[in-house]
Scaffold this active site. Structure first.
Site, short mmCIF file in Angstrom:
data_model
loop_
_atom_site.label_atom_id
_atom_site.label_comp_id
_atom_site.label_asym_id
_atom_site.label_seq_id
_atom_site.Cartn_x
_atom_site.Cartn_y
_atom_site.Cartn_z
N ASP A 175 27.17 -17.01 9.41
CA ASP A 175 26.34 -17.67 10.73
C ASP A 175 26.09 -16.64 11.06
O ASP A 175 26.69 -16.18 12.05
CB ASP A 175 27.32 -18.67 10.64
CG ASP A 175 26.31 -19.73 11.24
OD1 ASP A 175 25.62 -19.09 11.48
OD2 ASP A 175 27.23 -20.52 11.81
N ALA B 75 33.26 -19.45 14.54
CA ALA B 75 33.25 -20.51 16.06
C ALA B 75 32.12 -21.63 15.95
O ALA B 75 30.68 -20.99 16.10
CB ALA B 75 33.97 -19.60 16.91
N CYS C 76 21.13 -19.95 12.69
CA CYS C 76 20.03 -21.80 13.55
C CYS C 76 18.34 -21.09 14.47
O CYS C 76 18.51 -21.96 14.73
CB CYS C 76 20.93 -22.54 13.88
SG CYS C 76 21.92 -21.34 15.64
N ASP D 209 36.02 -14.35 14.58
CA ASP D 209 34.28 -14.41 15.93
C ASP D 209 34.68 -13.29 16.53
O ASP D 209 36.19 -13.36 16.62
CB ASP D 209 34.29 -15.85 16.46
CG ASP D 209 33.34 -16.00 16.19
OD1 ASP D 209 32.04 -16.55 15.84
OD2 ASP D 209 32.82 -16.01 17.91
N CYS E 196 31.63 -15.19 11.85
CA CYS E 196 31.38 -15.51 13.37
C CYS E 196 31.23 -17.54 12.94
O CYS E 196 30.61 -18.11 13.47
CB CYS E 196 29.13 -15.74 13.36
SG CYS E 196 28.87 -13.64 13.10
#
Length: 428
Positions: free
Chosen positions: A321, A255, A374, A276, A253
């Protein structure tokens, strides 16, 4: 270049986000290409600002208009919001904000509604004080959708107001100094020579926060690859991944490539595969590698089907991520508040679990996997990792949290990084 009405452009952009579920990062750039450099910043300010304060602007419209604008007149609803936003949150002189917003009706071919727009905005000016006092007593004052506030209250009973407040601020600008060109302190000295100030981060050795955000071309050596724009919390991934030269490392993942390039700055002789699922976003990985003069293998692929893009390869380290709700980066992407739905969280948690399970067999024995998001929501973070540890006997947690509450959670802060989560897992 033909003079455009920025207020009508902002109204149309916000309408596409709220009504059609489009991402502002897809909607805004084509519009910015139509305006002068000076106007690009104002257009961005209007779009970001309206989306940041949407709950307030929507509440005001409902108070001041007896019935909502519908159908083909819907854009006027958002044009009035743009007017409110300018009057409330910018230094644009009220007469100019009013005149330009009313003129926006002509640009969207609704000249017959100029009087209506003017009337609503002037009525707001007359009643502003009492309206804002009433608004401050409502739940809308937190500028978040109710489903998200409910989740924040449950997860952070003591801190939810601080998190909501941080999400509504303008984000700080964090940079990552390329240690292959300069030490952080040496680059900070160059920054000072350019007339700008920066601050270091206690935990992340390459991170610098600008005192005032600046265009990238003003940063010393940006084109030469001396520095990259990357939030401090995202840089924290390297603290736990600890990439080494000579290793095979997977960035999944990947990008737009911020972490791929950070891996290669820390371990220039590592062999990195960046994967990605989104082919379009992979172009930004290539751009970042090129500017920094770095080399990685880049592939399009689904994290749930690693055999399709890496065969039976096993990696020394994997950085996952994971796709997530992005609830930790709302201050950078205020449209997230209005694009996400409550039901998305369980769907994302399911996807994250599938990727974790699929990629774990591709980690060498003794290897490290860093799981990062995030997000600030436990379902995607500590609960996700607790469930993975429970069903995966070969996985153990290292240095990040406790078995009862695995992982480390950063929350967004004015002088800190974004909301971010890390868990470091070692394969037995």
């Amino acid at each position: 270049m033909k003079k455009q009405n920025l207020r009508s452009m902002a109204a149309q952009a916000v309408e596409q986000v709220v009504e059609q579920g489009q991402s502002l990062s897809n909607v805004l750039p084509p519009l910015q290409q139509k305006v002068s450099d000076k106007d690009k910043a104002l257009l961005q300010e209007l779009c970001f600002g309206v989306l940041r304060t949407l709950s307030q602007l929507e509440w005001l419209i409902n108070k001041l208009m007896s019935r909502p604008m519908t159908g083909k007149q819907r854009t006027v609803h958002y044009l009035i919001m743009v007017g409110f936003y300018q009057l409330l949150h910018t230094r644009i002189p009220p007469h100019a904000a009013l005149a330009e917003t009313v003129e926006g009706a002509v640009a969207i071919k609704r000249p017959q509604l100029k009087g209506l727009i003017n009337g609503v905005l002037r009525q707001f000016q007359r009643q502003q004080e009492e309206l804002l006092a009433e608004f401050a007593r409502t739940e809308n004052q937190y500028l978040h959708p109710s489903w998200l506030l409910t989740r924040l209250k449950k997860a952070y009973p003591q801190q939810w107001q601080d998190i909501a407040g941080a999400n509504n601020q303008r984000p700080p600008m964090w940079l990552r100094v390329n240690r292959n060109h300069h030490t952080r302190d040496a680059w900070l000295a160059l920054l000072k020579e350019s007339g700008m100030n920066g601050f270091t981060h206690d935990a992340y050795p390459d991170a610098v926060r600008l005192e005032t955000p600046a265009p990238v071309h003003a940063l010393p050596g940006f084109e030469e690859g001396w520095v990259t724009v990357q939030d401090a919390s995202a840089q924290g991934c390297m603290t736990w991944l600890e990439p080494q030269n000579g290793e095979q490392i997977l960035d999944l993942c990947a990008a737009p490539g911020g972490k791929t390039t950070h891996i290669l700055e820390v371990a220039p002789q590592a062999s990195v595969l960046a994967v990605d699922v989104d082919e379009q976003r992979l172009s930004r990985v290539y751009d970042n590698l090129k500017r920094l003069g770095l080399k990685a293998q880049v592939k399009q692929g689904d994290g749930r089907k690693p055999a399709e893009w890496c065969g039976d390869t096993q990696f020394d380290r994997i950085l996952l991520d994971a796709p997530c709700s992005a609830t930790g980066v709302i201050r950078r992407h205020p449209d997230i508040k209005w694009l996400r739905r409550d039901r998305d969280i369980n769907e994302l948690a399911q996807l994250q679990a599938e990727i974790l399970d699929a990629v774990w067999p591709h980690l060498k024995s003794g290897g490290t996997l860093v799981y990062a998001t995030c997000s600030v929501l436990p379902e995607e973070n500590c609960q996700q990792i607790a469930a993975f540890l429970k069903r995966t006997p070969s996985a153990s947690l290292h240095g990040t949290g406790t078995p009862e509450r695995p992982g480390l959670q950063n929350l967004p802060g004015a002088e800190e990084g974004d909301g971010f989560f890390y868990a470091k897992l070692i394969k037995e």
